[in-house]
Design an enzyme around this catalytic site. Structure first.
Site, short mmCIF file in Angstrom:
data_model
loop_
_atom_site.label_atom_id
_atom_site.label_comp_id
_atom_site.label_asym_id
_atom_site.label_seq_id
_atom_site.Cartn_x
_atom_site.Cartn_y
_atom_site.Cartn_z
N ILE A 12 0.85 -1.20 0.00
CA ILE A 12 0.00 0.00 0.00
C ILE A 12 0.88 1.24 0.00
CG2 ILE A 12 -1.62 1.37 1.34
CD1 ILE A 12 -2.98 -1.11 2.23
N GLY A 15 6.05 4.04 5.04
CA GLY A 15 5.99 5.11 6.04
C GLY A 15 7.34 5.21 6.72
N ASP A 140 0.97 11.44 16.18
CA ASP A 140 1.43 12.19 15.02
C ASP A 140 0.17 12.49 14.20
OD1 ASP A 140 3.75 11.49 12.29
OD2 ASP A 140 2.83 13.32 13.05
C1 LIG Z 1 -12.12 4.08 -2.96
N1 LIG Z 1 -10.71 4.21 -3.32
C2 LIG Z 1 -10.46 5.46 -4.11
C3 LIG Z 1 -9.99 4.25 -2.06
C4 LIG Z 1 -8.49 4.28 -2.28
C5 LIG Z 1 -7.91 3.60 -1.05
N2 LIG Z 1 -7.54 2.23 -1.37
S1 LIG Z 1 -5.97 1.90 -1.23
O1 LIG Z 1 -5.21 2.62 -2.23
O2 LIG Z 1 -5.78 0.49 -1.21
C6 LIG Z 1 -5.49 2.45 0.32
C7 LIG Z 1 -4.77 3.61 0.34
C8 LIG Z 1 -4.33 4.07 1.60
C9 LIG Z 1 -4.64 3.36 2.77
C10 LIG Z 1 -5.42 2.21 2.68
N3 LIG Z 1 -5.74 1.48 3.84
C11 LIG Z 1 -4.98 1.41 4.95
N4 LIG Z 1 -3.76 2.01 4.93
C12 LIG Z 1 -2.99 1.97 6.03
O3 LIG Z 1 -1.76 2.56 6.06
C13 LIG Z 1 -1.33 3.15 4.82
C14 LIG Z 1 0.13 3.53 4.99
C15 LIG Z 1 0.27 4.56 6.10
C16 LIG Z 1 1.70 5.01 6.23
C17 LIG Z 1 2.25 5.52 4.92
C18 LIG Z 1 2.07 4.51 3.81
C19 LIG Z 1 0.64 4.07 3.66
C20 LIG Z 1 -3.46 1.33 7.19
N5 LIG Z 1 -2.92 1.14 8.43
C21 LIG Z 1 -3.85 0.44 9.10
N6 LIG Z 1 -4.92 0.19 8.35
C22 LIG Z 1 -4.71 0.73 7.15
N7 LIG Z 1 -5.48 0.77 6.03
C23 LIG Z 1 -5.85 1.76 1.43
#
Ligand SMILES: CN(C)CCCNS(=O)(=O)c1cccc(Nc2nc(OCC3CCCCC3)c3[nH]cnc3n2)c1
Length: 279
Positions: A12, A15, A140
């Protein structure tokens, strides 16, 4: 459960802590995420801090805080995996970025719903901190750490990790975003306190109404001067209630003690109106 009980679907993002991946639990095909942390370069002290942060994550159970499932330690690769609930709505910062080109701020009812849910999540954190004097969780708080579920409900992300690893020089240098939501007291190296969260929350709610943070600048030192001056463009209340504009102004007061606390905000009449209208 162990690593082999999950199937990695996709990465995804990255960080300050490391990599975040979308995974599927093989037993019931439930979609989750895990965050991979390399603890190989950590000192014993940092490992201890990490352990206590993860333990605190486990205890923070609230409908508007990202659910923690388990931690898996891989002694071969010196990696810690933290399994958490997957938020299919993504993060607030991406949502704001997608909303911006539409030049249409978020609906007032949605802003009020998210404001109320963020307050409830913070209350759960602050309460936990109070009962456990051992450790105050540094949050944060920023749109990139606020996620949404499939019904666009707020899920406050895992803040402690980023903070812990920020102490670790190898992490701190690699991922430094612009600290738009930093409060004046933090810039003056004063102690972090609950009112610092109120400031950051004020910045986030402002950004939902204006689609840009209250304080922006082209470089960090200009940004810090703006924050310390505390002057920002008031947003046009025509789309939002005067109450909301007044509350945001109070949350962005330079002195922490002039800002309202969670209890005052949660019981504010502006939330009552919404409840009355929609029951
Ligand atoms: C409808 N669509 C347009 C929606 C797009 C959305 N889908 S997607 O592209 O997979 C998508 C995008 C971003 C988050 C998520 N879900 C998610 N992200 C986390 O952390 C992301 C991380 C955080 C630090 C930096 C790097 C990224 C989580 N931590 C715990 N639970 C989490 N869930 C899903």
């Amino acid at each position: 459960m162990e690593l082999k009980d999950y199937e990695v679907l996709e990465q995804i993002g990255k960080g300050s802590f490391g990599v975040c991946k979308k995974i599927r639990r093989k037993t019931d095909s439930k979609i989750l995420v895990w965050k991979e942390l390399d603890y190989g370069l950590m000192s014993d002290n940092e490992k201890q801090m990490l352990v206590s942060e993860v333990n605190l994550l486990r205890e923070l159970r609230h409908e508007h805080i990202v659910k923690y499932y388990q931690r898996i330690i891989d002694k071969n690769t010196l990696r810690l995996y933290i399994v958490m609930e997957y938020c299919s709505g993504g993060d607030l910062s991406s949502l704001i970025a997608r909303q911006k080109p539409k030049r249409k701020p978020f609906e007032a009812n949605l802003v009020m719903k998210w404001f109320q849910q963020l307050l409830q999540a913070l209350q759960a954190c602050h309460y936990r901190q109070k009962s456990d004097m051992a450790k105050v969780i540094h949050r944060d708080l920023k749109p990139g750490n606020v996620f949404l579920d499939s019904s666009l409900n707020i899920k406050l992300g895992d803040f402690g990790l980023a903070r812990i690893l920020a102490h670790n020089s190898s992490f701190a240098t690699t991922f430094v975003g612009t600290p738009y939501y930093m409060s004046p007291e933090l810039l003056n190296n004063e102690a972090y306190n609950e009112k610092s969260d109120i400031w950051a929350l004020g910045c986030i709610i402002y950004e939902l109404c204006v689609l840009s943070p209250p304080f922006t600048a082209l470089n960090q030192s200009a940004l810090f001067l703006k924050i310390k001056a505390g002057k920002y463009q008031p947003f046009s209340p025509k789309l939002y209630s005067q109450d909301l504009a007044i509350v945001i102004n109070k949350m962005l007061q330079l002195s922490p003690c002039s800002r309202p606390d969670i209890a005052e905000l949660i019981s504010h009449r502006m939330f009552k109106v919404a409840e009355m209208e929609f029951g």
